[in-house]
Write a protein that holds these residues in place. Structure first.
Motif, PDB file in Angstrom:
ATOM      1  N   SER A 380       0.850  -1.247   0.022  1.00  0.00           N
ATOM      2  CA  SER A 380       0.111  -0.077   0.112  1.00  0.00           C
ATOM      3  C   SER A 380       0.846   1.236  -0.153  1.00  0.00           C
ATOM      4  N   ILE A 450      -6.797  -0.541   2.858  1.00  0.00           N
ATOM      5  CA  ILE A 450      -5.900   0.394   3.137  1.00  0.00           C
ATOM      6  C   ILE A 450      -5.543   1.493   2.059  1.00  0.00           C
ATOM      7  N   PRO A 453      -7.042   5.270   2.088  1.00  0.00           N
ATOM      8  CA  PRO A 453      -6.148   6.039   2.780  1.00  0.00           C
ATOM      9  C   PRO A 453      -5.104   6.116   2.507  1.00  0.00           C
ATOM     10  N   SER A 454      -4.064   5.167   1.919  1.00  0.00           N
ATOM     11  CA  SER A 454      -2.586   5.424   1.517  1.00  0.00           C
ATOM     12  C   SER A 454      -2.554   6.490   0.512  1.00  0.00           C
ATOM     13  N   GLN A 456      -4.647   8.806   0.006  1.00  0.00           N
ATOM     14  CA  GLN A 456      -5.029  10.113   0.503  1.00  0.00           C
ATOM     15  C   GLN A 456      -4.010  10.626   1.045  1.00  0.00           C
ATOM     16  N   VAL A 457      -3.039  10.010   1.946  1.00  0.00           N
ATOM     17  CA  VAL A 457      -2.236  10.526   2.629  1.00  0.00           C
ATOM     18  C   VAL A 457      -1.152  10.723   1.938  1.00  0.00           C
ATOM     19  N   GLU A 460      -1.084  14.436   0.652  1.00  0.00           N
ATOM     20  CA  GLU A 460      -1.054  15.629   1.805  1.00  0.00           C
ATOM     21  C   GLU A 460       0.194  16.498   1.714  1.00  0.00           C
ATOM     22  N   TYR A 484      -0.386   6.629   9.662  1.00  0.00           N
ATOM     23  CA  TYR A 484      -1.755   7.033   9.249  1.00  0.00           C
ATOM     24  C   TYR A 484      -2.393   5.871   8.795  1.00  0.00           C
ATOM     25  N   VAL A 485      -1.989   4.966   8.134  1.00  0.00           N
ATOM     26  CA  VAL A 485      -2.632   3.502   7.713  1.00  0.00           C
ATOM     27  C   VAL A 485      -2.749   2.533   8.477  1.00  0.00           C
ATOM     28  N   TYR A 488      -5.972   1.908  10.424  1.00  0.00           N
ATOM     29  CA  TYR A 488      -6.994   1.321   9.547  1.00  0.00           C
ATOM     30  C   TYR A 488      -6.644  -0.300   9.442  1.00  0.00           C
ATOM     31  N   ASP A 566     -12.311   5.978  15.288  1.00  0.00           N
ATOM     32  CA  ASP A 566     -13.170   6.818  14.476  1.00  0.00           C
ATOM     33  C   ASP A 566     -14.503   6.822  14.957  1.00  0.00           C
ATOM     34  N   ASP A 573     -17.929   0.212   5.712  1.00  0.00           N
ATOM     35  CA  ASP A 573     -16.843   0.906   4.681  1.00  0.00           C
ATOM     36  C   ASP A 573     -15.575  -0.147   5.105  1.00  0.00           C
TER      37      ASP A 573
END
Length: 580
Positions: A380, A450, A453-454, A456-457, A460, A484-485, A488, A566, A573
C-alpha cells in the motif's frame, strides 16, 4: 526518544524520557518493583516462551538459507536432460550465488539505516545521494557475504554455533525453574490411598481441588499482570509524558465507554490466557497424555485396594467418551484422573485439548495476520507513493487472488504441499503451512482496505514537504505515511483474526487442516459429531461454543477499536474491503 519540555525560565528545552525519570524516579521505581515480582513469579514460563520464539526464528532462518541450494538443485535437475553435467553444475552454482547475493542485498537495505556514518563522510568526498545509497548497500552486501562464507566454510561457524548452543542450554536450564502456576509446585496428578486420602497431589488434596487452586492462580496472575501493565501506562501518562493530552487519550476514553468492545476485550483476553497458560490449565500434561501416551505411566488405586501402574495410553482406552461410555465434565475417569470438561472420543482430556488447541489457533491466526499485514502495508505504501505501473500490477495480482474463493485456494495449496511432503508441512502438523497460505490468501483484502487511505495521505502537504526537504522515499513512507494507515489495518486485522480461527477450524473439521496429534478445536467438533445425540455430546458442544465465543469476541473487539479510533466510522466501509 526526546520530547520538547519547558524549563523554569519558560524556554523550550530538549528533555528525554530518561531525564524525566531521573528527576522524579519514585513512581517508575515502584512500578518496576511490581513488574519485577510478576516476572520473577513466572520467570521459567517466560523463558520457555522465548525459547519457542527462538526455535521459530531458527526454523525460519534455516528455511530461507536453504532457498539458494533448493533452486540450484532444481536448475541442475531441469538441465540434466539437455546439457552435460559440467554445464548444469556451473549454471546451478551461478543461480545459487545470484540468489544468495540477492537475499543479502535485501537484508542490506534494512541495515543501511543503522550505519553510524555515511559513506561519503568516511571517504571524505562528495557523492550523489542515489550513488551513495547504492554504494552503501553494495558494501553491506559484500560484508554480509564475507561473514556468511566465514560462518559456512571456516571454524568460525563452529565456534559461533557452539557459543549459541551453550547460551541456549543455559536458558533451557533456567526455563525448568518452577513457577507460581507450574504443575511441579501445585501437582494435581495423584492416586487414592487405601485409607481414603490422596498421595502425590498438592497438600494431599483431591486432584479436583488441587487443579482448582492452580486454575484460580492462573487467572489471578493474568489479571494482576494486565492491571499492572495498565498502571504502567498511567504512571507514564501522569508523571513522565510531556503532553497533557494526546489523541490516544480520547481513543482510550471512547473505548472504555463501549461495552461491546469491552466484552470483546474480555473474551480475547481469556482466549490468550487459555493459550499462554495451557500447561498450567491442563489437568494432564500434554506430552505424557497426548504426544507420548504409551511412554509415560502413572499410579492409581485398583478395585482390590492395590496401587498399580498404567500408561496414559492404556488408561485412555477405558476413558473414552464415545456414546457407549462417557466421562462427563466435572468428573473423574476410572483411573482417578480429574477431567474438568470430560474426555474426548480417544479418552484424552477435553480441557487439555481446548487449552493447547487455543494455542494452536492463536499461533496460526497471528502468523497469518502478521504476514498479511506486512505484505499489505508494504504494497500500500509503495503503490501510493509511486503509483503508475506498480499500482496497476498490484491491482491485477490482488484481483486474481481474490477471484479464487479462499477455502478453495487454501485446500488446493495445502493438498499440494502435504502430498509432496514439503518441509513447510511438518511444523505443528501442517499448522505453519496453513498460516502461510492464509496470510497469502488474505493480504489482497487488507491491501484493498488501506489502499484508499494510503493514496489520500500520499497527496497531503506534509508528504510534499518531506520530498522537498530531500528525505528518502523509505523515510517518507515510514515516518509520514505508515502511521496514518496503521490504525486502519489494525481494525481490519482484529476483525480478520476471528475469521482465520473459524477457517482453520472448518478445514480441520473437513480433515484438511491440522493433523493429529496437534490439538485443534475444529477436529474436536468433527470427532464428536457422531455422538451428539448421546451422553457424549459435550465433545462437540463445548468445542463448538468455544469457537463461536472466541470469533464473536474478536469481532466485538474489532468493532470497539474501530469506533474508538473513529466514532463516525461506517461499519460497511471497513468490512467491504475484505477478501474473505
Amino acid at each position: 526518544m526526546s520530547d520538547i519540555g519547558l524549563d523554569t525560565d519558560e524556554e523550550f528545552v530538549e528533555q528525554s524520557l530518561r531525564d524525566r525519570i531521573r528527576e522524579n524516579p519514585r513512581p517508575a521505581l515502584v512500578w518496576l518493583a511490581g513488574a519485577f515480582v510478576l516476572v520473577a513469579l513466572e520467570f521459567g514460563r517466560i523463558l520457555d516462551g522465548l525459547l519457542a520464539f527462538g526455535a521459530a526464528g531458527k526454523f525460519l532462518f534455516d528455511g530461507l538459507a536453504s532457498v539458494p541450494s533448493a533452486l540450484q538443485g532444481n536448475v541442475e535437475s531441469a538441465l540434466a536432460p539437455i546439457s552435460t553435467d559440467t554445464v548444469g553444475t556451473l549454471l546451478g552454482a551461478l543461480v545459487h550465488d545470484a540468489i544468495a547475493l540477492a537475499m543479502l542485498f535485501v537484508v542490506a537495505i534494512f541495515l543501511q539505516g543503522y550505519l553510524p556514518r555515511r559513506l561519503d563522510e568516511v571517504l571524505g568526498r562528495e557523492m550523489g545521494r542515489r550513488r551513495r545509497i547504492y554504494a552503501e548497500r553494495l558494501l553491506l552486501t559484500g560484508l554480509l557475504a564475507v561473514a556468511a562464507v566465514l560462518l559456512a566454510y571456516t571454524p568460525v561457524g563452529a565456534i559461533v554455533n557452539g557459543e549459541i548452543s551453550a547460551w541456549v542450554r543455559v536458558v533451557e536450564i533456567l526455563s525448568d525453574l518452577p513457577t507460581l502456576t507450574s504443575r511441579e509446585v501445585i501437582p494435581n496428578m495423584g492416586h487414592r490411598t487405601p485409607d481414603g486420602g490422596w498421595d502425590g497431589t498438592f497438600l494431599g488434596l483431591s486432584p479436583a481441588w488441587a487443579w482448582a487452586i492452580r486454575f484460580a492462580l492462573v487467572w489471578v496472575y493474568a489479571f494482576a499482570a494486565f492491571g499492572w501493565t495498565w498502571k504502567g501506562f498511567n504512571v507514564y501518562r501522569s508523571y513522565y509524558r510531556e503532553a497533557d493530552w494526546t489523541p490516544r487519550d480520547d481513543t482510550i476514553r471512547r473505548f472504555k465507554s463501549q461495552y461491546w468492545g469491552l466484552f470483546g476485550l474480555f473474551v480475547v483476553f481469556g482466549f490468550v490466557v487459555l493459550a499462554a497458560f495451557a500447561p498450567a490449565i491442563s489437568p494432564v500434561g500434554i506430552q505424557e497424555h497426548v504426544y507420548e501416551p504409551y511412554d509415560n505411566e502413572f499410579e492409581y488405586l485398583n478395585d482390590d485396594g492395590q496401587i498399580e501402574t498404567v500408561t496414559h495410553g492404556q488408561a485412555n482406552l477405558y476413558s473414552r467418551s464415545n456414546g457407549q461410555n462417557t466421562v462427563s465434565p466435572m468428573s473423574y475417569d476410572d483411573f482417578d484422573r480429574w477431567m474438568p470438561l470430560g474426555t474426548t472420543p480417544t479418552g484424552q482430556s477435553m480441557l487439555t485439548h481446548l487449552s493447547y488447541g487455543a494455542r494452536t489457533s492463536l499461533v496460526i491466526a497471528l502468523t497469518a495476520v502478521g504476514l498479511g499485514v506486512i505484505i499489505a502495508v508494504t504494497l500500500s505504501l509503495l503503490t501510493a507513493y509511486y503509483k503508475g505501473l506498480l499500482d496497476v500490477l498490484v491491482v491485477i495480482t490482488s484481483d486474481t487472488i481474490i477471484s479464487v474463493p479462499v477455502l478453495v485456494l487454501v485446500m488446493l495449496l495445502a493438498v499440494i504441499f502435504q502430498e509432496s511432503n514439503h518441509w513447510l508441512a511438518e511444523p505443528m502438523d501442517g499448522g505453519l503451512l496453513l498460516a502461510l497460505i492464509l496470510g497469502f490468501a488474505y493480504w489482497p483484502g487488507m491491501w484493498r482496505s488501506i489502499r484508499g487511505p494510503s493514496l489520500q495521505v500520499s497527496e497531503e502537504e506534509w508528504v510534499d514537504a518531506a520530498k522537498t526537504y530531500g528525505q528518502t522515499p523509505r523515510n517518507i513512507m515510514r515516518k509520514h505515511m505508515a502511521p496514518y494507515v496503521l490504525s486502519y489495518i489494525m481494525i481490519y486485522a482484529s476483525l480478520l483474526l476471528g475469521g482465520i480461527i473459524i477457517t482453520v477450524s472448518a478445514l480441520s473439521f473437513l480433515g484438511l487442516g491440522i493433523s493429529e496429534p496437534t490439538p485443534e478445536w475444529g477436529r474436536l467438533i468433527s470427532d464428536g459429531r457422531q455422538f451428539i445425540a448421546t451422553d457424549s455430546r459435550h465433545v462437540s458442544t463445548i468445542s463448538g461454543i468455544a469457537i463461536a465465543l472466541v470469533v464473536l469476541g474478536f469481532n466485538a473487539l474489532g468493532d470497539g477499536i474501530r469506533d474508538a479510533i473513529d466514532p463516525e466510522a461506517d461499519v460497511g466501509d471497513v468490512s467491504a474491503g475484505g477478501g474473505g
